[in-house]
Structure formats: structure tokens, C-alpha cells
Write an enzyme that holds these catalytic residues in place. Structure first.
Site, short mmCIF file in Angstrom:
data_model
loop_
_atom_site.label_atom_id
_atom_site.label_comp_id
_atom_site.label_asym_id
_atom_site.label_seq_id
_atom_site.Cartn_x
_atom_site.Cartn_y
_atom_site.Cartn_z
N ASP A 19 -4.32 1.68 -7.86
CA ASP A 19 -4.03 1.49 -6.44
C ASP A 19 -5.12 2.06 -5.55
O ASP A 19 -6.04 2.76 -6.01
CB ASP A 19 -2.70 2.16 -6.09
CG ASP A 19 -1.50 1.44 -6.69
OD1 ASP A 19 -1.61 0.23 -6.94
OD2 ASP A 19 -0.46 2.10 -6.89
N ARG A 57 2.55 8.83 -10.37
CA ARG A 57 2.63 9.49 -9.06
C ARG A 57 4.05 9.93 -8.75
O ARG A 57 4.27 10.97 -8.10
CB ARG A 57 2.09 8.56 -7.97
CG ARG A 57 0.58 8.38 -8.03
CD ARG A 57 0.09 7.30 -7.08
NE ARG A 57 0.47 7.59 -5.71
CZ ARG A 57 0.36 6.71 -4.71
NH1 ARG A 57 -0.06 5.49 -4.96
NH2 ARG A 57 0.71 7.05 -3.48
N ARG A 103 -4.62 -1.92 -13.03
CA ARG A 103 -4.79 -2.24 -11.61
C ARG A 103 -4.52 -0.99 -10.77
O ARG A 103 -3.46 -0.86 -10.13
CB ARG A 103 -3.85 -3.37 -11.22
CG ARG A 103 -4.12 -4.67 -11.96
CD ARG A 103 -3.08 -5.72 -11.64
NE ARG A 103 -3.33 -6.97 -12.36
CZ ARG A 103 -2.52 -8.02 -12.34
NH1 ARG A 103 -1.41 -7.98 -11.63
NH2 ARG A 103 -2.82 -9.12 -13.02
N TYR A 128 -3.52 9.49 -18.18
CA TYR A 128 -3.69 9.73 -16.75
C TYR A 128 -3.73 11.23 -16.49
O TYR A 128 -3.04 12.01 -17.16
CB TYR A 128 -2.54 9.12 -15.95
CG TYR A 128 -2.65 7.64 -15.69
CD1 TYR A 128 -3.35 7.16 -14.58
CD2 TYR A 128 -2.04 6.72 -16.54
CE1 TYR A 128 -3.44 5.80 -14.35
CE2 TYR A 128 -2.12 5.35 -16.29
CZ TYR A 128 -2.83 4.90 -15.19
OH TYR A 128 -2.93 3.56 -14.96
#
Length: 264
Positions: free
Chosen positions: A54, A199, A52, A112
Site C-alpha cells: 500500500d 498493520r 501489492r 514482514y
């Protein structure tokens, strides 16, 4: 006609979207895919994503599955759906998977990538896919600090408020910090990630590279589980979901610890 479960690989520029999941305050990637499927098939089809992402986060290798009774060959769905999708969303591959497959719950690992444009002036061309940091960063210190992430740890300090994970223990297999000119690329491979975890890591390493935090801050945060030992959460625009891995694909496309191969 027999029902099939189809697994998609999806790439998107997340700049214009509220994230992967449907929300009432703007367009989502999931919503656009479901609208494209409805146009192509003449019926509503629910799409389930692996991650999911952002608002503002991008993807090169998001994965999603759906169930359908259709004569369209599985490998043709990219051609069919891309006719109806906006240009900033592309389906790049598709194939049939077993009926009990689940894109989210069966994910065995993810990669990522976080990109930093480290120059005095922001990039006009890459502004939507990099975070701009005007002060010169020390990538050597960033790399040294990041080594503490490797292995299995309780990453409670790296979870933003609002996460729904049942456990904060995760395993990080690989983390790299590389500079090429004005671009610094962070790439992480692990078995799963907490809400905003990547992040928070990126923001912390930016502060380390800037000298605002010392190189031991990540190791300390893992021990104390204190979010205040870490830096700010880095902007969404620099983050990309690069790859989602499944056990049944790893034998064909093994992760080599350096980069990744296409899932198909």
C-alpha cells in the site's frame, strides 16, 4: 532472440508512492520500474509484483518478474535499471527463472517487519520508516498476546474491507517482538497475509502494550472473527515487506526462524 523471464528483487522507500500497483492518483513502484525498463530496452515491458504493498509501505525484498527478449545478461539488470530509477527505488538482484514462474501466485511465504519508535519525541531521521508511539509500551505483554497468532487459523477478523482473498485462512510460522532502546521491532513469517493484516496486528499489539487491550484479545478475535475485538490499523510508514520466499529457493536459503538471508 529467445524470450526470458527475469525475477527481480526490489527495495524501496514507499513514502512518496501510492503503493506498488499503478494508480491514476500518483506515482507507483510498478510504474517507475516499467518506465526504467522502457528507457533501458526501448520497449514497454509489464512488471508483475509478488505483493501489492500500500501507499507509504516500504520493501527490502519485494519480488517481481517480467518477460523480455534482450541480450542483457539477467544478473546485469540491477546495474541497468538503477541508472534510470529514482534513488528511493533500487533493484538489488536479478536472475532468470522458468517461463511458467509467477512472482505472485508462486510465493510460498513472506516476512514482514513493523518498526515502532517508542519514545517521547518522534525521530527526525527514521520518521519515514517507523511509527511513532510516545507512551512507553510493555513489549512483554505484546509478545504474550502475539503467541496466539502462531499456527493455522481463520484470520477473518484481521482483514480490512476491500480485500479480495478467496479464503481468510492463513498460517503464521513465526512472530517476534524485540526491543532495542527506543525501537520495538515486530517480525512475522507466514504463508500469506490478508489486506492490511500485518498493520492490524501491529495496531492491536500497540494497544496491548499501551494497556488499552488485554493480552487475550488476539486469541479472542481469532475465535469470534470480530474486527471490533482488535485495535486500530497501524500507520503504513512502519511496515516493510522484508522477504518473499519461493519453494525453489528454500533449499538454498532456508528460513531459520530468526531472520532471513538474501534471496541471492
Amino acid at each position: 532472440m529467445e524470450q526470458k523471464r527475469i525475477l527481480l528483487t526490489v527495495s524501496y522507500d514507499g513514502t512518496a508512492y501510492v503503493g506498488w500497483q499503478f494508480q491514476n492518483n500518483g506515482p507507483s513502484i510498478q510504474d517507475e520500474l516499467e518506465k526504467a525498463l522502457q528507457k533501458a530496452l526501448g520497449q514497454f515491458v509489464r512488471v508483475t509484483g509478488a505483493s501489492r504493498t500500500d501507499a507509504g509501505v516500504h520493501a527490502l525484498g519485494q519480488r517481481a518478474h517480467f518477460d523480455v527478449c534482450s541480450s542483457i545478461p539477467p544478473e546485469k539488470y540491477p546495474f541497468v535499471l538503477n541508472r534510470y530509477l529514482p534513488e528511493d527505488i533500487r533493484v538489488t538482484a536479478a536472475k532468470q527463472v522458468p517461463d511458467d514462474f509467477h512472482a505472485r501466485f508462486m510465493a510460498a511465504g513472506k516476512i514482514y517487519t513493523y518498526r515502532i519508535h517508542n519514545a517521547a519525541h518522534a525521530s527526525a531521521i527514521f520518521r519515514h520508516c517507523t511509527a511513532h508511539v510516545p507512551v512507553r509500551l510493555d513489549e512483554g505483554n505484546m509478545r504474550e498476546c502475539a503467541q496466539a497468532l502462531l499456527g493455522t487459523h481463520d484470520f477473518a477478523a484481521f482483514a480490512a474491507a476491500g480485500g479480495q482473498a478467496k479464503t481468510t485462512v492463513r498460517t503464521i510460522d513465526d512472530f517476534s517482538v524485540e526491543r532495542a532502546g527506543d525501537e520495538i521491532t515486530l517480525r512475522v513469517h507466514g504463508n500469506g497475509f490478508l489486506y492490511n493484516m500485518v498493520r492490524i496486528i501491529a495496531g492491536t499489539l500497540i494497544d496491548v502494550g499501551h494497556g488499552k487491550l488485554d493480552t487475550g484479545c488476539i486469541a479472542r478475535a481469532i475465535e469470534t472473527k470480530n474486527r471490533l475485538d482488535l485495535g486500530v490499523t497501524a500507520p503504513a510508514c512502519g511496515l516493510e515487506l522484508t522477504q518473499v520466499e519461493y519453494d525453489f529457493e528454500r533449499e538454498e536459503y532456508p528460513h531459520d526462524g530468526r531472520y532471513f538471508a538474501s534471496a541471492f
